[in-house]
Design a protein around this motif. Structure first.
Motif, short mmCIF file in Angstrom:
data_model
loop_
_atom_site.label_atom_id
_atom_site.label_comp_id
_atom_site.label_asym_id
_atom_site.label_seq_id
_atom_site.Cartn_x
_atom_site.Cartn_y
_atom_site.Cartn_z
N ARG A 37 32.73 43.09 35.82
CA ARG A 37 32.75 42.35 37.09
C ARG A 37 34.10 41.66 37.26
N GLU A 38 34.43 41.37 38.51
CA GLU A 38 35.65 40.60 38.76
C GLU A 38 35.44 39.18 38.23
N TRP A 39 36.55 38.55 37.92
CA TRP A 39 36.46 37.18 37.41
C TRP A 39 37.71 36.44 37.85
N LEU A 95 44.20 33.51 39.23
CA LEU A 95 44.33 34.81 38.57
C LEU A 95 42.96 35.46 38.63
N HIS A 96 42.91 36.72 39.03
CA HIS A 96 41.61 37.39 39.00
C HIS A 96 41.75 38.86 38.61
N THR A 97 40.63 39.40 38.20
CA THR A 97 40.63 40.78 37.72
C THR A 97 40.13 41.71 38.81
N HIS A 98 40.57 42.95 38.70
CA HIS A 98 40.07 44.05 39.52
C HIS A 98 39.52 45.12 38.59
N PRO A 99 38.59 45.94 39.11
CA PRO A 99 38.04 47.01 38.26
C PRO A 99 39.11 47.99 37.80
N HIS A 104 46.99 42.91 45.71
CA HIS A 104 46.38 41.85 46.50
C HIS A 104 45.70 42.49 47.70
N SER A 105 44.38 42.49 47.70
CA SER A 105 43.63 43.13 48.78
C SER A 105 43.64 42.24 50.02
N GLU A 106 43.18 42.80 51.14
CA GLU A 106 43.08 41.98 52.36
C GLU A 106 42.15 40.80 52.16
N VAL A 107 41.08 41.04 51.42
CA VAL A 107 40.14 39.94 51.13
C VAL A 107 40.85 38.88 50.28
N ASP A 108 41.62 39.34 49.32
CA ASP A 108 42.38 38.38 48.49
C ASP A 108 43.34 37.56 49.36
N ASP A 109 43.99 38.23 50.32
CA ASP A 109 44.90 37.51 51.22
C ASP A 109 44.16 36.38 51.95
ZN LIG Z 1 41.08 41.03 44.48
#
Ligand SMILES: [Zn+2]
Length: 165
Positions: A37-39, A95-99, A104-109
């Motif tokens: 999972r992302e964290w 700081l977060h993880t991706h699978p 940096h995704s649009e959601v992350d933005d």
């Molecule tokens: Zn992300």
């Protein structure tokens, strides 16, 4: 005591990151993600002068996460902000993880927790399983303001993040 800062200055060009904070971040992301999972974790820090900040603490917020998202409740965000401001410090970075790929995704933005101009957001690939703390192996992004983020080139990453003993 140095100057009291009410906001992170826009002129910060260098973040000093103690090696033990890097190490704690590697462990927190790897253990939190647990390969499934992302964290997300946050860096608290203080402003040393107009151009330099220093990371002082890693926060692991209470969070709801899944393979493709993370979420921190408003209550938890406010609690963290209160704690950090009570110490005269700031949330400097997330700081977060991706699978898989780090970007940096649009959601992350849109949903990054530190939102000030200049905020740093670091994305770690592969649920953090392989990350050894080398920032050049991550996606380091800086908030330009108004929800626009810039992914730093390797030379910019080296300038911005200085690991200190
Ligand atoms: Zn992300």
């Amino acid at each position: 005591m140095g100057k009291e800062w009410t906001a992170v200055p826009l002129t910060i060009a260098r973040y000093r990151v103690p090696a033990q904070i890097v190490e704690a971040s590697v462990c927190a992301l790897r253990d939190g993600s647990a390969g499934t999972r992302e964290w997300v974790i946050l860096w608290q820090g203080r402003i040393l002068d107009e151009t330099t900040a220093e990371v002082t603490r890693v926060h692991v917020p209470r969070q709801n996460t899944g393979p493709l998202h993370f979420n921190i409740s408003i209550d938890e965000r406010l609690r963290l902000l209160d704690d950090v401001s009570a110490e005269g410090e700031f949330i400097l970075a997330q700081l977060h993880t991706h699978p898989r790929q780090a970007f940096h995704s649009e959601v992350d933005d849109r949903l990054a927790i530190p939102k000030h101009t200049g905020a740093i957001s670091i994305v770690v690939a592969d649920f953090g399983v392989r990350w050894n703390g080398d920032f050049l192996a991550t996606s380091v992004n800086r908030h330009l303001g108004a929800g626009r983020w810039h992914e730093l080139r390797p030379d910019e990453v080296r300038e911005l993040l200085e690991v200190i003993p």
